[in-house]
Design a protein around this motif. Sequence first.
Motif, PDB file in Angstrom:
ATOM      1  N   LEU A 102      -5.927  39.087   1.130  1.00 17.11           N
ATOM      2  CA  LEU A 102      -7.249  39.419   0.611  1.00 17.11           C
ATOM      3  C   LEU A 102      -8.225  38.500   1.331  1.00 17.11           C
ATOM      4  CD1 LEU A 102      -6.542  39.700  -3.213  1.00 17.11           C
ATOM      5  CD2 LEU A 102      -7.017  41.555  -1.634  1.00 17.11           C
ATOM      6  N   SER A 103      -9.082  39.101   2.145  1.00 19.67           N
ATOM      7  CA  SER A 103     -10.054  38.339   2.920  1.00 19.67           C
ATOM      8  C   SER A 103     -11.159  39.283   3.347  1.00 19.67           C
ATOM      9  CB  SER A 103      -9.380  37.717   4.143  1.00 19.67           C
ATOM     10  OG  SER A 103      -8.842  38.726   4.964  1.00 19.67           O
ATOM     11  N   GLY A 104     -12.193  38.755   3.929  1.00 18.16           N
ATOM     12  CA  GLY A 104     -13.283  39.574   4.432  1.00 18.16           C
ATOM     13  C   GLY A 104     -14.503  39.538   3.538  1.00 18.16           C
ATOM     14  N   PRO A 105     -15.652  39.881   4.085  1.00 22.92           N
ATOM     15  CA  PRO A 105     -16.915  39.752   3.348  1.00 22.92           C
ATOM     16  C   PRO A 105     -17.003  40.601   2.082  1.00 22.92           C
ATOM     17  CG  PRO A 105     -17.255  40.834   5.473  1.00 22.92           C
ATOM     18  CD  PRO A 105     -15.841  40.366   5.445  1.00 22.92           C
ATOM     19  N   LEU A 106     -16.371  41.768   2.043  1.00 28.70           N
ATOM     20  CA  LEU A 106     -16.473  42.604   0.843  1.00 28.70           C
ATOM     21  C   LEU A 106     -15.727  42.015  -0.356  1.00 28.70           C
ATOM     22  CD1 LEU A 106     -16.171  46.229   2.293  1.00 28.70           C
ATOM     23  CD2 LEU A 106     -18.227  44.975   1.633  1.00 28.70           C
ATOM     24  N   THR A 107     -14.755  41.136  -0.103  1.00 27.98           N
ATOM     25  CA  THR A 107     -14.017  40.497  -1.215  1.00 27.98           C
ATOM     26  C   THR A 107     -14.855  39.439  -1.902  1.00 27.98           C
ATOM     27  OG1 THR A 107     -13.029  38.730   0.111  1.00 27.98           O
ATOM     28  CG2 THR A 107     -11.806  40.821  -0.037  1.00 27.98           C
ATOM     29  N   THR A 108     -15.836  38.900  -1.227  1.00 27.93           N
ATOM     30  CA  THR A 108     -16.669  37.755  -1.619  1.00 27.93           C
ATOM     31  C   THR A 108     -15.864  36.464  -1.735  1.00 27.93           C
ATOM     32  OG1 THR A 108     -16.638  38.043  -4.027  1.00 27.93           O
ATOM     33  CG2 THR A 108     -18.330  39.260  -2.816  1.00 27.93           C
ATOM     34  N   LEU A 109     -14.639  36.451  -1.197  1.00 23.90           N
ATOM     35  CA  LEU A 109     -13.810  35.250  -1.193  1.00 23.90           C
ATOM     36  C   LEU A 109     -14.089  34.441   0.066  1.00 23.90           C
ATOM     37  CD1 LEU A 109     -10.424  36.931  -2.172  1.00 23.90           C
ATOM     38  CD2 LEU A 109     -11.807  35.442  -3.642  1.00 23.90           C
ATOM     39  N   ALA A 110     -13.988  33.134  -0.049  1.00 24.43           N
ATOM     40  CA  ALA A 110     -14.091  32.240   1.096  1.00 24.43           C
ATOM     41  C   ALA A 110     -12.951  31.235   0.998  1.00 24.43           C
ATOM     42  CB  ALA A 110     -15.437  31.514   1.091  1.00 24.43           C
ATOM     43  N   PHE A 111     -12.625  30.572   2.104  1.00 24.97           N
ATOM     44  CA  PHE A 111     -11.574  29.566   2.053  1.00 24.97           C
ATOM     45  C   PHE A 111     -11.969  28.498   1.045  1.00 24.97           C
ATOM     46  CE2 PHE A 111     -10.974  31.348   6.313  1.00 24.97           C
ATOM     47  CZ  PHE A 111      -9.718  31.876   6.094  1.00 24.97           C
ATOM     48  N   ALA A 112     -11.025  28.099   0.242  1.00 21.59           N
ATOM     49  CA  ALA A 112     -11.189  27.092  -0.807  1.00 21.59           C
ATOM     50  C   ALA A 112     -12.002  27.602  -1.987  1.00 21.59           C
ATOM     51  CB  ALA A 112     -11.794  25.807  -0.258  1.00 21.59           C
ATOM     52  N   GLU A 141      -7.834  45.289  -7.775  1.00 24.73           N
ATOM     53  CA  GLU A 141      -6.769  46.232  -8.111  1.00 24.73           C
ATOM     54  C   GLU A 141      -5.445  45.748  -7.516  1.00 24.73           C
ATOM     55  OE1 GLU A 141      -7.278  50.045  -6.091  1.00 24.73           O
ATOM     56  OE2 GLU A 141      -8.607  49.034  -4.689  1.00 24.73           O
ATOM     57  N   PRO A 142      -4.314  46.190  -8.071  1.00 22.29           N
ATOM     58  CA  PRO A 142      -3.005  45.719  -7.601  1.00 22.29           C
ATOM     59  C   PRO A 142      -2.731  45.998  -6.124  1.00 22.29           C
ATOM     60  CG  PRO A 142      -2.760  46.908  -9.659  1.00 22.29           C
ATOM     61  CD  PRO A 142      -4.185  47.076  -9.221  1.00 22.29           C
ATOM     62  N   THR A 143      -3.349  47.017  -5.555  1.00 16.54           N
ATOM     63  CA  THR A 143      -3.081  47.384  -4.162  1.00 16.54           C
ATOM     64  C   THR A 143      -4.182  46.923  -3.211  1.00 16.54           C
ATOM     65  OG1 THR A 143      -4.089  49.538  -4.539  1.00 16.54           O
ATOM     66  CG2 THR A 143      -1.685  49.375  -4.815  1.00 16.54           C
ATOM     67  N   ALA A 144      -5.061  46.016  -3.650  1.00 17.81           N
ATOM     68  CA  ALA A 144      -6.163  45.558  -2.803  1.00 17.81           C
ATOM     69  C   ALA A 144      -5.635  44.984  -1.492  1.00 17.81           C
ATOM     70  CB  ALA A 144      -6.985  44.512  -3.543  1.00 17.81           C
ATOM     71  N   THR A 145      -6.309  45.319  -0.407  1.00 14.21           N
ATOM     72  CA  THR A 145      -5.943  44.867   0.934  1.00 14.21           C
ATOM     73  C   THR A 145      -7.132  44.118   1.526  1.00 14.21           C
ATOM     74  OG1 THR A 145      -6.662  46.979   1.842  1.00 14.21           O
ATOM     75  CG2 THR A 145      -4.326  46.769   1.283  1.00 14.21           C
ATOM     76  N   PRO A 146      -7.003  43.626   2.771  1.00 10.87           N
ATOM     77  CA  PRO A 146      -8.122  42.892   3.351  1.00 10.87           C
ATOM     78  C   PRO A 146      -9.435  43.659   3.246  1.00 10.87           C
ATOM     79  CG  PRO A 146      -6.231  42.709   4.784  1.00 10.87           C
ATOM     80  CD  PRO A 146      -5.870  43.702   3.697  1.00 10.87           C
ATOM     81  N   ASN A 147     -10.444  42.922   2.878  1.00  5.37           N
ATOM     82  CA  ASN A 147     -11.816  43.412   2.771  1.00  5.37           C
ATOM     83  C   ASN A 147     -12.012  44.498   1.720  1.00  5.37           C
ATOM     84  OD1 ASN A 147     -14.358  42.691   3.594  1.00  5.37           O
ATOM     85  ND2 ASN A 147     -14.495  44.323   5.102  1.00  5.37           N
ATOM     86  N   THR A 148     -11.142  44.541   0.707  1.00  4.23           N
ATOM     87  CA  THR A 148     -11.345  45.431  -0.429  1.00  4.23           C
ATOM     88  C   THR A 148     -12.268  44.732  -1.429  1.00  4.23           C
ATOM     89  OG1 THR A 148      -9.140  46.403  -0.221  1.00  4.23           O
ATOM     90  CG2 THR A 148     -10.214  46.618  -2.360  1.00  4.23           C
ATOM     91  N   PRO A 149     -13.365  45.370  -1.830  1.00  2.49           N
ATOM     92  CA  PRO A 149     -14.237  44.720  -2.810  1.00  2.49           C
ATOM     93  C   PRO A 149     -13.553  44.646  -4.175  1.00  2.49           C
ATOM     94  CG  PRO A 149     -15.009  46.942  -2.355  1.00  2.49           C
ATOM     95  CD  PRO A 149     -13.860  46.683  -1.428  1.00  2.49           C
ATOM     96  N   PRO A 150     -13.936  43.680  -4.999  1.00  2.00           N
ATOM     97  CA  PRO A 150     -13.354  43.590  -6.328  1.00  2.00           C
ATOM     98  C   PRO A 150     -13.755  44.789  -7.184  1.00  2.00           C
ATOM     99  CG  PRO A 150     -15.073  41.928  -6.032  1.00  2.00           C
ATOM    100  CD  PRO A 150     -14.910  42.635  -4.727  1.00  2.00           C
ATOM    101  N   LEU A 151     -12.889  45.121  -8.147  1.00  2.00           N
ATOM    102  CA  LEU A 151     -13.229  46.153  -9.124  1.00  2.00           C
ATOM    103  C   LEU A 151     -14.392  45.698  -9.991  1.00  2.00           C
ATOM    104  CD1 LEU A 151      -9.647  47.071 -10.405  1.00  2.00           C
ATOM    105  CD2 LEU A 151     -11.119  48.480  -8.956  1.00  2.00           C
ATOM    106  N   ARG A 152     -14.376  44.414 -10.318  1.00  2.00           N
ATOM    107  CA  ARG A 152     -15.431  43.814 -11.145  1.00  2.00           C
ATOM    108  C   ARG A 152     -15.733  42.421 -10.624  1.00  2.00           C
ATOM    109  NH1 ARG A 152     -13.146  44.368 -17.118  1.00  2.00           N
ATOM    110  NH2 ARG A 152     -11.566  43.210 -16.038  1.00  2.00           N
ATOM    111  N   ASP A 153     -16.966  42.020 -10.803  1.00  2.00           N
ATOM    112  CA  ASP A 153     -17.405  40.664 -10.512  1.00  2.00           C
ATOM    113  C   ASP A 153     -18.144  40.196 -11.753  1.00  2.00           C
ATOM    114  OD1 ASP A 153     -18.543  38.299  -9.652  1.00  2.00           O
ATOM    115  OD2 ASP A 153     -19.394  39.137  -7.822  1.00  2.00           O
TER     116      ASP A 153
END
Length: 171
Positions: A102-112, A141-153
Amino acid sequence: NATTGLSAINGLAVDATGDIYASGAGNGVSVFNLTSVAPTRTLPVGTQASDLTTLELPYATAVDPSGNLYVANTASPDVSAPAPTAPIVVFAPNGTAPVRTLSGPLTTLAFASPQGLATDSAGNLYVSNVVAGVSSILVFEPTATPNTPPLRDIPGTNTTPRCPGGIALAH
């Protein structure tokens, strides 16, 4: 210690069979069964920046109902160390190499940024996330892959979490 090989434990998770997953700085993720004192297997810290298995500083862990292991990956403060490949890496049950990230801008995740991980009975992944001092709970979602946005934030301004260090769900 010398028997377990663990130091600086950052996260713990337990799967449906009772296996314990302990993540720690420099150790990777060590897996223990109900009766073992030494790890039954280890997902090591990587050594090459191009290696998908690069766990630089594994932080939080979670195991979903299907047995998939989620590991929050953190960059090393050592600038000469290889960069991790993704903020969250996913291992199949009993796997030794990630099957997805899970990575990429649509995930809104960053390292750390992922501070805690948990899964619900449907396999959704909950991430306590802190980016640039802004806290939120992300649901994937259980099948989220790289750059998949979250279902909810679920942002901190509405729910008042202030840099949540972990997350747990009751099943």
